[in-house]
Design an enzyme around this catalytic site. Structure first.
Site, mmCIF file in Angstrom:
data_model
loop_
_atom_site.group_PDB
_atom_site.id
_atom_site.type_symbol
_atom_site.label_atom_id
_atom_site.label_comp_id
_atom_site.label_asym_id
_atom_site.label_seq_id
_atom_site.Cartn_x
_atom_site.Cartn_y
_atom_site.Cartn_z
ATOM 1 N NE ARG A 125 -4.095 -1.968 2.017
ATOM 2 C CZ ARG A 125 -4.053 -3.169 2.623
ATOM 3 N NH1 ARG A 125 -3.013 -3.460 3.400
ATOM 4 N NH2 ARG A 125 -5.005 -4.054 2.450
ATOM 5 C CE LYS A 147 0.349 12.945 -15.293
ATOM 6 N NZ LYS A 147 0.151 13.247 -16.733
ATOM 7 C CD GLU A 189 8.757 15.283 -22.664
ATOM 8 O OE1 GLU A 189 8.223 16.380 -22.364
ATOM 9 O OE2 GLU A 189 8.101 14.246 -22.840
ATOM 10 C CE LYS A 231 6.277 16.729 -14.719
ATOM 11 N NZ LYS A 231 6.620 15.426 -15.343
ATOM 12 C CD GLU A 241 -2.801 14.829 -15.536
ATOM 13 O OE1 GLU A 241 -3.638 13.937 -15.695
ATOM 14 O OE2 GLU A 241 -1.792 14.949 -16.239
ATOM 15 N NE ARG A 246 1.381 16.393 -13.481
ATOM 16 C CZ ARG A 246 1.951 15.682 -12.519
ATOM 17 N NH1 ARG A 246 1.507 15.770 -11.279
ATOM 18 N NH2 ARG A 246 2.966 14.885 -12.776
ATOM 19 C CG ASN A 250 -0.280 15.440 -20.901
ATOM 20 O OD1 ASN A 250 0.706 14.766 -20.658
ATOM 21 N ND2 ASN A 250 -1.329 15.483 -20.101
ATOM 22 C CG HIS A 253 2.944 14.154 -24.269
ATOM 23 N ND1 HIS A 253 3.667 15.284 -24.563
ATOM 24 C CD2 HIS A 253 3.743 13.406 -23.461
ATOM 25 C CE1 HIS A 253 4.841 15.226 -23.962
ATOM 26 N NE2 HIS A 253 4.914 14.100 -23.286
ATOM 27 C CG HIS A 257 1.005 9.125 -25.206
ATOM 28 N ND1 HIS A 257 0.339 9.698 -24.143
ATOM 29 C CD2 HIS A 257 2.323 9.174 -24.870
ATOM 30 C CE1 HIS A 257 1.209 10.057 -23.215
ATOM 31 N NE2 HIS A 257 2.416 9.753 -23.632
ATOM 32 C CG HIS A 270 8.093 9.594 -24.439
ATOM 33 N ND1 HIS A 270 6.753 9.466 -24.721
ATOM 34 C CD2 HIS A 270 8.215 10.699 -23.639
ATOM 35 C CE1 HIS A 270 6.078 10.451 -24.121
ATOM 36 N NE2 HIS A 270 6.948 11.197 -23.461
#
Length: 365
Positions: A125, A147, A189, A231, A241, A246, A250, A253, A257, A270
């Site tokens: 957990r 993330k 990036e 960032k 988000e 935020r 992206n 992206h 993606h 990427h």
């Protein structure tokens, strides 16, 4: 800015942490960890390429500092961000005697950071963890902000969590061993931050292309620190988000993606897909009359000078569009895109027609 040592603080109340950036600071990793949490057992997760370069020495240093360590190495590459690999790491952590006081240390690029962070977020957990990013892309982006996650076969990063690290240790010297293609991919990036948040930073990149390509440590320290600060500013305001802020991170992206999924994970790095995706998004913004062509042209020129790909992959358009429908920003079946309104400023735009998105892709082929 001095190259030797920079600290960027991510302010998130009780989840706040430091990003330490500098040259020749990897040897101080055990002290960096110990100053931020008590470690009796460290689970060091890395990949087979990074292990002999950096992970083995960090494990040895941690052991010398009195920490019991378990080293787990996985195959390098995006395919390791899988359900099967997560299952393996949960079980190997258990076999290594992990408990709720164990601490996960991710040593590697974005794949390792995402995967190890996901293990930390889910095992028992939730375990404390640290990021030691060894690629430029991970240093400026994926290691910051919490993330973590893994891929499903049909959708990238679809299973994951928000799980902040205890700290991020960035040594610019590790970039010396980074293959040229991976180094260039990370620069996409970097460029992204200039487009979405800081026009002056974009101009700084334009003025320092040669030093960036030569991996000058002074310039890199400044570049990485600025990216991390930008960032951090976003994450502090919209950690999970919920407000939409935020989402600006992206930029490019949604296209990126989709290209990664359609071409097969690993075919495009990427950052390479980000480079292509940013130009698709910029062309889309042009078609919506949100920007003039010079904004796209400046991005194209800088990405080209930094050695990044700019042409859309030669793939069937319909699978790409289908992949975009699985993007996490899709709401009620409608595509949403992060689009520029000028250099240094972007917005989340909904209600974009599929035809305009297709044209933005096709015009780049």
């Amino acid at each position: 800015m001095r190259a030797e040592h920079e600290i960027v603080r991510v302010q998130l109340s009780e989840r706040s942490y430091d990003i330490q950036i500098g040259s020749a600071i990897l040897s101080s990793a055990p002290e960096f960890f110990a100053a931020r949490t008590k470690i009796s057992h460290a689970i060091v997760i890395t990949d087979e390429s990074v292990q002999p370069l950096y992970a083995d020495s960090i494990v040895a240093a941690c052991a010398t500092a009195g920490m019991r360590t378990t080293l787990i190495s996985v195959p390098a590459g995006e395919t390791s961000k899988s359900i099967a690999m997560a299952d393996r790491l949960w079980n190997e952590s258990l076999a290594g005697g992990a408990d709720r006081k164990s601490v996960v240390i991710a040593v590697g690029g974005g794949v390792i950071g995402d995967l190890a962070g996901f293990i930390a977020a889910t095992f028992a957990r939730g375990l404390a963890f640290f990021q030691v990013p060894t690629t430029l892309l991970a240093q400026v982006d994926s290691s910051v902000g919490g993330k973590v996650g893994i891929n499903l076969p049909a959708a990238k990063n679809m299973v994951g969590a928000f799980w902040q690290p205890q700290g991020v240790l960035i040594d610019v010297d590790v970039l010396k061993t980074l293959p040229e293609r991976e180094y260039r991919a990370g620069l996409a990036e970097v460029v992204k931050y200039g487009v979405i948040l800081d026009a002056d930073f974009f101009a700084y990149l334009e003025a320092n292309v040669a030093a960036i390509r030569e991996r000058d440590k002074n310039v890199l320290t400044r570049v990485i620190a600025r990216c991390c600060q930008l960032k951090a500013d976003v994450v502090q305001t919209d950690e999970r988000e919920t407000t939409g802020l935020r989402a600006v991170l992206n930029y490019g992206h949604t296209f990126c993606h989709a290209f990664e999924a359609t071409c097969g994970y690993g075919e495009l790095l990427h950052g390479e897909a980000v480079s292509i995706g940013m130009l698709c998004a910029s062309r889309l913004a042009e078609s919506l009359q949100r920007i003039t062509s010079d904004v796209t042209e400046r991005q194209f020129n800088l990405l080209t000078e930094l050695g990044l790909p700019t042409a859309t992959p030669q793939v069937d358009i319909e699978p790409v569009m289908a992949a975009m429908q699985r993007d996490k920003k899709v709401e009620h079946g409608k595509l949403q895109f992060v689009l520029p309104i000028r250099l240094g400023n972007v917005e989340l735009v909904g209600g974009v027609s599929n035809d305009l998105a297709k044209t933005a892709i096709i015009d780049g082929q």
